[in-house]
Design a protein around this motif. Structure first.
Motif, PDB file in Angstrom:
ATOM      1  N   TYR A 170       0.744  -1.048  -0.121  1.00 18.62           N
ATOM      2  CA  TYR A 170      -0.166  -0.024  -0.148  1.00 18.62           C
ATOM      3  C   TYR A 170       0.846   1.345   0.034  1.00 18.62           C
ATOM      4  N   SER A 171       1.976   1.145   0.911  1.00 21.09           N
ATOM      5  CA  SER A 171       2.842   2.371   0.858  1.00 21.09           C
ATOM      6  C   SER A 171       3.239   2.884  -0.578  1.00 21.09           C
ATOM      7  N   SER A 172       3.474   1.894  -1.331  1.00 21.28           N
ATOM      8  CA  SER A 172       4.233   2.193  -2.594  1.00 21.28           C
ATOM      9  C   SER A 172       3.142   2.675  -3.874  1.00 21.28           C
ATOM     10  N   VAL A 173       1.888   2.324  -3.659  1.00 27.04           N
ATOM     11  CA  VAL A 173       0.981   2.567  -4.559  1.00 27.04           C
ATOM     12  C   VAL A 173       0.677   3.928  -5.037  1.00 27.04           C
ATOM     13  N   PRO A 174       0.528   4.881  -3.951  1.00 26.26           N
ATOM     14  CA  PRO A 174       0.219   6.347  -4.135  1.00 26.26           C
ATOM     15  C   PRO A 174       1.397   6.836  -5.092  1.00 26.26           C
ATOM     16  N   ILE A 175       2.722   6.510  -4.797  1.00 27.78           N
ATOM     17  CA  ILE A 175       4.012   6.958  -5.490  1.00 27.78           C
ATOM     18  C   ILE A 175       3.854   6.442  -6.764  1.00 27.78           C
ATOM     19  N   ALA A 176       3.565   5.052  -7.154  1.00 30.37           N
ATOM     20  CA  ALA A 176       3.691   4.583  -8.437  1.00 30.37           C
ATOM     21  C   ALA A 176       2.543   5.236  -9.368  1.00 30.37           C
ATOM     22  N   VAL A 177       1.240   5.532  -8.647  1.00 32.72           N
ATOM     23  CA  VAL A 177       0.275   6.046  -9.509  1.00 32.72           C
ATOM     24  C   VAL A 177       0.478   7.574  -9.766  1.00 32.72           C
ATOM     25  N   PHE A 178       1.444   8.359  -8.902  1.00 32.93           N
ATOM     26  CA  PHE A 178       1.637   9.639  -9.261  1.00 32.93           C
ATOM     27  C   PHE A 178       2.583   9.705 -10.475  1.00 32.93           C
ATOM     28  N   ILE A 179       3.498   8.802 -10.252  1.00 34.34           N
ATOM     29  CA  ILE A 179       4.468   8.792 -11.447  1.00 34.34           C
ATOM     30  C   ILE A 179       3.913   8.416 -12.806  1.00 34.34           C
ATOM     31  N   VAL A 180       3.371   7.334 -12.905  1.00 31.88           N
ATOM     32  CA  VAL A 180       2.462   6.862 -13.991  1.00 31.88           C
ATOM     33  C   VAL A 180       1.666   7.867 -14.621  1.00 31.88           C
ATOM     34  N   CYS A 181       0.810   8.540 -13.662  1.00 28.12           N
ATOM     35  CA  CYS A 181      -0.203   9.587 -14.218  1.00 28.12           C
ATOM     36  C   CYS A 181       0.324  10.891 -14.424  1.00 28.12           C
ATOM     37  N   ASN A 182       1.354  11.217 -13.866  1.00 27.01           N
ATOM     38  CA  ASN A 182       2.168  12.472 -14.169  1.00 27.01           C
ATOM     39  C   ASN A 182       2.698  12.076 -15.745  1.00 27.01           C
ATOM     40  N   ALA A 183       3.280  11.046 -15.715  1.00 27.84           N
ATOM     41  CA  ALA A 183       4.072  10.996 -17.271  1.00 27.84           C
ATOM     42  C   ALA A 183       3.219  10.643 -18.367  1.00 27.84           C
ATOM     43  N   LEU A 184       1.772  10.348 -18.006  1.00 31.08           N
ATOM     44  CA  LEU A 184       0.800  10.046 -18.970  1.00 31.08           C
ATOM     45  C   LEU A 184       0.108  11.471 -19.237  1.00 31.08           C
ATOM     46  N   PHE A 185      -0.498  12.069 -18.322  1.00 28.96           N
ATOM     47  CA  PHE A 185      -1.689  12.930 -18.265  1.00 28.96           C
ATOM     48  C   PHE A 185      -1.153  14.178 -17.818  1.00 28.96           C
ATOM     49  N   GLY A 186       0.056  14.301 -17.117  1.00 29.58           N
ATOM     50  CA  GLY A 186       0.516  15.553 -16.767  1.00 29.58           C
ATOM     51  C   GLY A 186       0.419  15.679 -14.894  1.00 29.58           C
ATOM     52  N   LEU A 187       0.953  16.970 -14.480  1.00 32.66           N
ATOM     53  CA  LEU A 187       1.101  17.008 -13.030  1.00 32.66           C
ATOM     54  C   LEU A 187      -0.248  16.987 -12.309  1.00 32.66           C
ATOM     55  N   GLN A 188      -1.225  17.748 -12.779  1.00 29.20           N
ATOM     56  CA  GLN A 188      -2.394  17.856 -12.045  1.00 29.20           C
ATOM     57  C   GLN A 188      -2.939  16.455 -11.811  1.00 29.20           C
ATOM     58  N   ALA A 189      -3.140  15.785 -12.893  1.00 30.64           N
ATOM     59  CA  ALA A 189      -3.776  14.334 -12.938  1.00 30.64           C
ATOM     60  C   ALA A 189      -2.808  13.542 -11.953  1.00 30.64           C
ATOM     61  N   GLY A 190      -1.501  13.478 -11.928  1.00 28.34           N
ATOM     62  CA  GLY A 190      -0.772  12.711 -10.818  1.00 28.34           C
ATOM     63  C   GLY A 190      -1.030  12.949  -9.541  1.00 28.34           C
ATOM     64  N   ILE A 191      -1.199  14.380  -9.407  1.00 31.38           N
ATOM     65  CA  ILE A 191      -1.490  14.775  -7.906  1.00 31.38           C
ATOM     66  C   ILE A 191      -2.765  14.396  -7.476  1.00 31.38           C
ATOM     67  N   TRP A 192      -4.068  14.549  -8.236  1.00 29.79           N
ATOM     68  CA  TRP A 192      -5.484  13.792  -7.807  1.00 29.79           C
ATOM     69  C   TRP A 192      -5.308  12.500  -7.667  1.00 29.79           C
ATOM     70  N   SER A 193      -4.508  11.857  -8.679  1.00 33.50           N
ATOM     71  CA  SER A 193      -4.537  10.389  -8.854  1.00 33.50           C
ATOM     72  C   SER A 193      -3.771   9.658  -7.574  1.00 33.50           C
ATOM     73  N   ALA A 194      -2.714  10.342  -7.104  1.00 36.06           N
ATOM     74  CA  ALA A 194      -2.070  10.030  -6.001  1.00 36.06           C
ATOM     75  C   ALA A 194      -3.094  10.193  -4.682  1.00 36.06           C
ATOM     76  N   LEU A 195      -3.821  11.236  -4.446  1.00 35.95           N
ATOM     77  CA  LEU A 195      -4.358  11.602  -3.489  1.00 35.95           C
ATOM     78  C   LEU A 195      -5.523  10.452  -3.424  1.00 35.95           C
ATOM     79  N   GLY A 196      -6.242  10.451  -4.680  1.00 34.57           N
ATOM     80  CA  GLY A 196      -7.458   9.413  -4.995  1.00 34.57           C
ATOM     81  C   GLY A 196      -6.981   7.898  -4.170  1.00 34.57           C
ATOM     82  N   SER A 197      -5.736   7.503  -4.658  1.00 38.03           N
ATOM     83  CA  SER A 197      -5.397   6.181  -4.292  1.00 38.03           C
ATOM     84  C   SER A 197      -5.050   6.160  -3.012  1.00 38.03           C
ATOM     85  N   ALA A 198      -4.512   6.981  -2.226  1.00 40.52           N
ATOM     86  CA  ALA A 198      -4.356   7.131  -0.697  1.00 40.52           C
ATOM     87  C   ALA A 198      -5.876   6.871   0.038  1.00 40.52           C
ATOM     88  N   VAL A 199      -6.888   7.853  -0.747  1.00 42.31           N
ATOM     89  CA  VAL A 199      -8.105   7.352   0.191  1.00 42.31           C
ATOM     90  C   VAL A 199      -8.639   6.147  -0.110  1.00 42.31           C
TER      91      VAL A 199
END
Length: 239
Positions: free
Chosen positions: A32-61
């Motif tokens: 679980y501890s690595s999921v938000p980080i991985a999600v942030f990196i993938v989404c940031n690379a594919l869709f940009g910084l804003q998407a990476g930020i919200w995806s990381a927060l969403g995965s943590a929730v």
């Protein structure tokens, strides 16, 4: 005959304390501890910084909700959500993906400094925390081998934080965001697990020594009391 056994079994289960791994969230916590980080990196690379930020927060929730539903310890998830929220805020304010890791980098420096300072003032944090939680007082500080063991355990944790700061700070300054994410995951629980081996060794060594010293002290006091009682018991006969 069966009732006392059932009571003893129940008491044993109630008195059982969670292991260190369970307190950190168990094996699932490592994932679980690595999921938000991985999600942030993938989404940031594919869709940009804003998407990476919200995806990381969403995965943590989502992780927090999953733990609640499965009735697993939620403290690691709450701490993780708090950390992700701060990291996301810094990334948003700096406008850079690597800003997501800045909070963790400086947190490692602060933690490492506190652990080293505790050794210098002769109150190693591992010994302080362990004995405070278990209510065993400060006898360990008067036993040099016990204090030395706790010094080494505290130093091991300080080394973990120092390594994380040095490596991740270098990657941050070099703009290696992908490697920075990898380092944060690899230098998280795996390094803690290595340091935990030293902590467990120090705790067991100290507990064993203190138990032996307490038993020896109790035996000495019993012998002294018996000798005094024998002395006073003989006085009337001598008179």
């Amino acid at each position: 005959m069966t009732e006392p056994a059932g009571i003893d079994e129940k008491t044993t289960q109630e008195e059982r304390r969670p292991t260190a791994l369970e307190q950190m969230g168990g094996v699932s916590g490592l994932i679980y501890s690595s999921v938000p980080i991985a999600v942030f990196i993938v989404c940031n690379a594919l869709f940009g910084l804003q998407a990476g930020i919200w995806s990381a927060l969403g995965s943590a929730v989502v992780i927090l909700v999953v733990r609640l539903v499965r009735k697993e310890p939620v403290q690691p998830a709450i701490s993780g959500l708090f950390g992700v929220a701060i990291a996301a805020f810094i990334a948003y304010r700096t406008g850079s993906a690597k800003g997501f890791f800045l909070f963790g980098i400086w947190t490692s420096l602060v933690y490492g400094s506190v652990f080293v300072l505790s050794i210098l003032v002769r109150w190693p944090l591992v010994g302080v925390i362990w004995n405070a939680v278990n209510g065993t007082g400060t006898d360990w500080r008067r036993d040099k081998p016990s204090r030395l063991g706790y010094d080494l355990a505290t130093l091991a944790l300080a080394a973990v934080f120092a390594a994380r700061f040095v490596v991740q700070r270098w990657l941050y300054d070099s703009d290696h965001t992908g490697w920075l994410a990898f380092a944060k995951i690899a230098m998280g629980y795996p390094l803690y697990a290595l340091a935990l081996l030293v902590v467990v060794w120090a705790v067991r060594r100290s507990d064993k020594r203190l138990k032996t010293l307490r038993e020896a002290r109790a035996a000495e006091e019993a012998d002294t009391e018996a000798a005094l009682r024998l002395k006073y018991d003989r006085r009337p006969n001598e008179a």
